[in-house]
Design an enzyme around this catalytic site. Structure first.
Site, PDB file in Angstrom:
ATOM      1  N   GLU A  38       0.826  -1.209   0.000  1.00  0.00           N
ATOM      2  CA  GLU A  38       0.000   0.000   0.000  1.00  0.00           C
ATOM      3  C   GLU A  38       0.861   1.261   0.000  1.00  0.00           C
ATOM      4  OE1 GLU A  38      -3.067   0.409  -0.549  1.00  0.00           O
ATOM      5  OE2 GLU A  38      -3.571  -1.716  -0.583  1.00  0.00           O
ATOM      6  N   TYR A 124      -7.030   5.776   4.719  1.00  0.00           N
ATOM      7  CA  TYR A 124      -7.089   4.824   3.610  1.00  0.00           C
ATOM      8  C   TYR A 124      -6.227   3.591   3.905  1.00  0.00           C
ATOM      9  CZ  TYR A 124      -5.788   2.345  -0.517  1.00  0.00           C
ATOM     10  OH  TYR A 124      -5.535   1.309  -1.377  1.00  0.00           O
ATOM     11  N   ASP A 142      -9.646   5.674  -2.259  1.00  0.00           N
ATOM     12  CA  ASP A 142      -8.482   6.276  -2.927  1.00  0.00           C
ATOM     13  C   ASP A 142      -9.009   6.987  -4.175  1.00  0.00           C
ATOM     14  OD1 ASP A 142      -9.074   4.260  -4.706  1.00  0.00           O
ATOM     15  OD2 ASP A 142      -7.043   3.434  -4.792  1.00  0.00           O
TER      16      ASP A 142
END
Ligand code: SF4
Length: 346
Positions: A38, A124, A142
């Site tokens: 990520e 997120y 996102d």
């Protein structure tokens, strides 16, 4: 509304099971490996992360777990990140690993609220790790998902305003509630990456087209955003001083964006007047469009604060921003080519 939400989840899940891409981070439930993916993907394309340099696999080979990353020297961390740019991400990953070791006894937290406490982790990323690693019903939003949600619900406000953000997170929360969060979050993200594209959404191939409120109303004009930040042009004037198998380099001080990285030393423009220009190249970083000009030192330059002569044979092992690495390698290879690097390659 509940029925419509269930319908979207069901259809999207079926589409993803059939069409979903097989990325390495989708084959693991290790929260650390998922956090690494990520963070790498925050400002870097999938194609780069998985490309010839194989950043993701290489990182996990060098730092296979939080304990290894937590005790690694900073130079090794920055070196492994070299070429991905935005080095703060690498430093924060190490800080997050240290926090897991020190504050969670080395056991990666599963609750989004705890993951959110790790350095460099925002809403997120916390939701992504909680849902992808632990299958918990945590929402993620996102850029891709924001676009899909704005179109799906025909949201005509600015998605980067406070009400806009609230709208998106509320919708994402409602959609992910229940079981199968890992699959749902992966599916909606992939829909944005492959079907609901920024300029030309492929609505004909879209599994949720029947539920999409903007489909008949030019969805390509959504989402709406506040005015964009202007691009700013910046010049960097640096000195190339390689003598007797060593090169003069500057190490960025603490608190600077490129903290800990080595680069060619900067000099005021007047000081470089009259020196031969060896190379000029352009690169982009956030909202800056940088022109890097490298001048040949006529005589051995005296090291300034933070500067040091580094043996040329040590160059491959020290962390350096990609544009500087490229400039130094090009000059050492005796080329004066005009170079152009893409956004984020620093
Ligand atoms: S129908 Fe078109 S606009 Fe709507 S979600 Fe699908 S691809 Fe996006």
């Amino acid at each position: 509304m509940r029925r419509e939400t269930d319908e979207i989840r069901m259809v999207l899940g079926a589409w993803f099971r059939e069409e979903g891409k097989d990325y390495p981070w989708r084959r693991t439930a290790d929260p650390y490996a998922i956090l690494v993916s990520e963070v790498m993907l925050q400002q870097t394309q999938i194609a780069t992360v998985l490309g010839p340099k194989d950043y993701y696999r290489r990182w996990l080979e060098i730092f296979p777990d939080v304990a290894t990353l937590a005790r690694a020297p900073e130079d090794a961390v920055l070196k492994a990140w070299e070429g991905l740019g935005y080095y703060r991400r690498a430093r924060n990953l190490q800080k997050a690993a240290r926090a897991v070791v020190e504050e969670f006894d080395g056991v990666f937290p599963s609750r989004a609220a705890d993951i959110l406490k790790l350095p460099g982790v925002g809403r997120y990323t916390a939701g992504a790790v909680a849902s992808f690693a632990f299958n918990l019903p945590e929402p993620i939003v996102d850029a891709n998902i924001a676009r899909v949600l704005a179109r799906l619900y025909d949201y005509r406000g600015h998605i980067d305003s406070e009400p806009g953000k609230k709208f998106l997170w509320d919708r994402a929360s409602a959609l992910v509630a229940g079981e199968g969060a890992r699959e749902f979050n992966s599916a909606i993200m992939e829909l944005g990456q492959r079907i609901c594209l920024p300029r030309a959404p492929a609505c004909r191939d879209c599994p949720v087209a029947a539920s999409c409120a903007s489909r008949e109303k030019n969805p390509g004009e959504l989402p709406l955003k506040k005015a964009r930040v202007e691009i700013e042009k910046v010049d960097e004037h640096v000195l190339f001083c390689a003598r007797e198998e060593s090169i003069l380099l500057h190490r960025e001080e603490k608190g600077r964006r490129r903290e800990g990285l080595w680069r060619l030393p900067e000099r005021p423009r007047e000081e470089l007047a009259g020196l031969p220009l060896l190379l000029e190249m352009k690169y982009s970083i956030t909202r800056y469009r940088v022109t890097l000009r490298v001048y040949d030192a006529a005589a051995p330059a005296k090291p300034g604060p933070g500067e040091k002569r580094i043996p040329l044979e040590d160059l491959p092992g020290i962390p350096m921003p990609a544009p500087y690495r490229k400039a130094v390698e090009t000059i050492l290879a005796d080329s004066t080519a005009q170079l152009e690097l893409g956004p984020g390659m620093v």
